[in-house]
Design an enzyme around this catalytic site. Structure first.
Site, mmCIF file in Angstrom:
data_model
loop_
_atom_site.group_PDB
_atom_site.id
_atom_site.type_symbol
_atom_site.label_atom_id
_atom_site.label_comp_id
_atom_site.label_asym_id
_atom_site.label_seq_id
_atom_site.Cartn_x
_atom_site.Cartn_y
_atom_site.Cartn_z
ATOM 1 N N LYS A 50 0.813 -1.196 0.000
ATOM 2 C CA LYS A 50 0.000 0.000 0.000
ATOM 3 C C LYS A 50 0.856 1.259 0.000
ATOM 4 O O LYS A 50 0.366 2.352 -0.267
ATOM 5 C CB LYS A 50 -0.888 0.027 1.259
ATOM 6 C CG LYS A 50 -1.729 -1.194 1.429
ATOM 7 C CD LYS A 50 -2.422 -1.153 2.821
ATOM 8 C CE LYS A 50 -3.017 -2.487 3.155
ATOM 9 N NZ LYS A 50 -3.211 -2.643 4.613
ATOM 10 N N GLY A 51 2.103 1.088 0.361
ATOM 11 C CA GLY A 51 2.970 2.248 0.610
ATOM 12 C C GLY A 51 3.071 3.244 -0.531
ATOM 13 O O GLY A 51 3.223 4.436 -0.312
ATOM 14 N N ASP A 107 7.520 3.567 -2.609
ATOM 15 C CA ASP A 107 7.717 4.630 -1.618
ATOM 16 C C ASP A 107 9.118 4.558 -1.036
ATOM 17 O O ASP A 107 9.783 5.572 -0.881
ATOM 18 C CB ASP A 107 6.651 4.539 -0.508
ATOM 19 C CG ASP A 107 6.528 3.137 0.077
ATOM 20 O OD1 ASP A 107 6.966 2.161 -0.562
ATOM 21 O OD2 ASP A 107 5.985 3.014 1.189
ATOM 22 N N ASP A 110 14.418 -0.311 1.326
ATOM 23 C CA ASP A 110 15.176 -0.426 2.579
ATOM 24 C C ASP A 110 16.197 -1.554 2.421
ATOM 25 O O ASP A 110 17.333 -1.320 2.018
ATOM 26 C CB ASP A 110 14.186 -0.685 3.723
ATOM 27 C CG ASP A 110 14.838 -0.660 5.088
ATOM 28 O OD1 ASP A 110 16.080 -0.623 5.154
ATOM 29 O OD2 ASP A 110 14.120 -0.687 6.102
ATOM 30 N N LYS A 138 17.050 3.822 1.557
ATOM 31 C CA LYS A 138 17.887 3.740 2.763
ATOM 32 C C LYS A 138 19.232 3.096 2.432
ATOM 33 O O LYS A 138 19.350 2.394 1.425
ATOM 34 C CB LYS A 138 17.154 2.922 3.825
ATOM 35 C CG LYS A 138 15.980 3.652 4.462
ATOM 36 C CD LYS A 138 15.775 3.102 5.855
ATOM 37 C CE LYS A 138 14.334 3.116 6.245
ATOM 38 N NZ LYS A 138 14.106 2.392 7.499
ATOM 39 N N VAL A 160 10.882 5.460 9.101
ATOM 40 C CA VAL A 160 10.101 6.653 8.764
ATOM 41 C C VAL A 160 8.640 6.301 8.496
ATOM 42 O O VAL A 160 8.326 5.176 8.111
ATOM 43 C CB VAL A 160 10.698 7.391 7.543
ATOM 44 C CG1 VAL A 160 12.037 8.016 7.887
ATOM 45 C CG2 VAL A 160 10.836 6.462 6.335
ATOM 46 N N ASP A 166 3.711 3.338 6.688
ATOM 47 C CA ASP A 166 2.978 3.087 7.935
ATOM 48 C C ASP A 166 3.867 2.555 9.048
ATOM 49 O O ASP A 166 4.977 2.059 8.818
ATOM 50 C CB ASP A 166 1.895 2.030 7.693
ATOM 51 C CG ASP A 166 2.493 0.623 7.519
ATOM 52 O OD1 ASP A 166 3.362 0.461 6.639
ATOM 53 O OD2 ASP A 166 2.117 -0.280 8.288
ATOM 54 N N ARG A 172 -0.096 6.601 7.478
ATOM 55 C CA ARG A 172 0.060 6.659 6.023
ATOM 56 C C ARG A 172 -0.436 7.981 5.455
ATOM 57 O O ARG A 172 0.017 8.426 4.410
ATOM 58 C CB ARG A 172 -0.721 5.522 5.357
ATOM 59 C CG ARG A 172 -0.187 4.120 5.632
ATOM 60 C CD ARG A 172 -0.813 3.141 4.636
ATOM 61 N NE ARG A 172 -0.709 1.753 5.053
ATOM 62 C CZ ARG A 172 0.303 0.937 4.757
ATOM 63 N NH1 ARG A 172 1.331 1.399 4.066
ATOM 64 N NH2 ARG A 172 0.302 -0.312 5.142
HETATM 65 O O1 LIG Z 1 13.366 -2.841 0.749
HETATM 66 P P1 LIG Z 1 12.515 -3.627 1.703
HETATM 67 O O2 LIG Z 1 13.237 -3.901 2.993
HETATM 68 O O3 LIG Z 1 11.969 -4.869 1.085
HETATM 69 O O4 LIG Z 1 11.293 -2.712 2.163
HETATM 70 C C1 LIG Z 1 10.566 -1.892 1.300
HETATM 71 C C2 LIG Z 1 9.148 -2.327 1.181
HETATM 72 O O5 LIG Z 1 8.527 -2.300 2.480
HETATM 73 C C3 LIG Z 1 7.380 -1.471 2.451
HETATM 74 O O6 LIG Z 1 6.218 -2.212 2.191
HETATM 75 P P2 LIG Z 1 5.511 -3.141 3.292
HETATM 76 O O7 LIG Z 1 5.910 -4.559 3.044
HETATM 77 O O8 LIG Z 1 5.730 -2.575 4.649
HETATM 78 O O9 LIG Z 1 3.979 -3.032 2.888
HETATM 79 P P3 LIG Z 1 3.067 -1.702 2.790
HETATM 80 O O10 LIG Z 1 3.544 -0.964 1.568
HETATM 81 O O11 LIG Z 1 1.693 -2.229 2.630
HETATM 82 O O12 LIG Z 1 3.275 -0.910 4.051
HETATM 83 C C4 LIG Z 1 7.614 -0.518 1.299
HETATM 84 O O13 LIG Z 1 6.415 -0.027 0.773
HETATM 85 C C5 LIG Z 1 8.380 -1.353 0.306
HETATM 86 O O14 LIG Z 1 7.513 -2.048 -0.559
HETATM 87 N N1 LIG Z 2 6.985 2.641 7.308
HETATM 88 C C1 LIG Z 2 8.136 2.136 6.925
HETATM 89 N N2 LIG Z 2 8.161 0.989 6.243
HETATM 90 C C2 LIG Z 2 9.377 0.536 5.877
HETATM 91 N N3 LIG Z 2 9.693 -0.596 5.192
HETATM 92 C C3 LIG Z 2 11.017 -0.604 5.074
HETATM 93 N N4 LIG Z 2 11.586 0.465 5.660
HETATM 94 C C4 LIG Z 2 10.567 1.203 6.167
HETATM 95 C C5 LIG Z 2 10.505 2.430 6.899
HETATM 96 O O1 LIG Z 2 11.492 3.098 7.233
HETATM 97 N N5 LIG Z 2 9.258 2.845 7.253
HETATM 98 MG MG LIG Z 3 4.593 -1.171 5.688
#
Ligand SMILES: O=P(O)(O)OC[C@H]1O[C@H](OP(=O)(O)OP(=O)(O)O)[C@H](O)[C@@H]1O
Ligand SMILES: Nc1nc2[nH]cnc2c(=O)[nH]1
Ligand SMILES: [Mg+2]
Length: 187
Positions: A50-51, A107, A110, A138, A160, A166, A172
């Site tokens: 969803k990010g 978004d 990481d 990151k 963050v 989130d 969000r």
């Molecule tokens: O580089 P990584 O360590 O894999 O992290 C990055 C991913 O994590 C978050 O999504 P999340 O899985 O939290 O789902 P969300 O978007 O629904 O919050 C973000 O939106 C990326 O898709």
């Molecule tokens: N909300 C949030 N989701 C993440 N997923 C990976 N890194 C991050 C972060 O810094 N914040």
């Molecule tokens: Mg998330």
């Protein structure tokens, strides 16, 4: 500039890392580069739920290039703030991307594990091209061999929230990117 107590979440936040104005300016800059890259081509932008909803919505409107939009939902196993690299598709694309120019919109990158998996999964569907645009990156992302063509901001290794990001599904809808106060995540 947006205040930290926007949406009554002020006591949960430590600082505003990137303001709404900085995000808007950066997306305009990225959109101009993406427009130049895809001039005369059909572009499909793929948001990772969803990010990426906020980045998708604002980037799409900043682009002059007509685009089509699709979404994927993936879940990486792992709790709390950690990603594990084991990814499962919760919602696949509605369209066949074979022969299409595809831009993945994220978004944040990481660990890079989500994106690395997505690039290989979507890459195997034979798109004409496959690139990535992320608002945030990151430092750990450098440990994984992934090529990210458009990056908004390189940020420090802090958790963050806001602008799509989130913590336990909250924050969000903040219009900026901020850091959480340690008491919120048990720090
Ligand atoms: O580089 P990584 O360590 O894999 O992290 C990055 C991913 O994590 C978050 O999504 P999340 O899985 O939290 O789902 P969300 O978007 O629904 O919050 C973000 O939106 C990326 O898709
Ligand atoms: N909300 C949030 N989701 C993440 N997923 C990976 N890194 C991050 C972060 O810094 N914040
Ligand atoms: Mg998330």
């Amino acid at each position: 500039m947006a205040r930290v107590d926007d949406k009554d979440m002020g006591s949960d936040l430590q600082s505003v890392l990137i303001s709404k104005e900085e995000i808007d300016a950066k997306l305009a800059e990225l959109a101009a580069k993406i427009d130049a890259e895809y001039a005369g081509k059909d572009l499909l932008i793929v948001g990772v739920l969803k990010g990426a909803v906020m980045v998708m919505a604002d980037l799409a409107r900043a682009l002059s290039t007509p685009v089509t939009m699709d979404w994927m939902a993936v879940s990486s196993y792992g709790a709390g703030t950690q990603s594990s690299g084991v990814v499962r598709i919760l919602k696949d694309l509605d369209t066949d991307i074979k022969g299409k120019h595809v831009l993945i919109v994220e978004d944040i990158i990481d660990s890079g594990l989500t994106l690395s998996w997505l690039l290989s999964n979507l890459g195997s569907r034979e798109p004409a091209s496959l690139e990535v645009c992320t608002l945030l990156r990151k430092p750990d992302a450098a440990k994984v061999a992934i090529e990210v063509k458009w990056i908004g901001f390189d940020i420090p290794n802090e958790f963050v929230v806001g602008y799509g990001l989130d913590f336990a599904e909250k924050y969000r809808n903040l219009p900026f990117v901020g850091t959480l106060a340690p008491h919120v995540y048990g720090g």
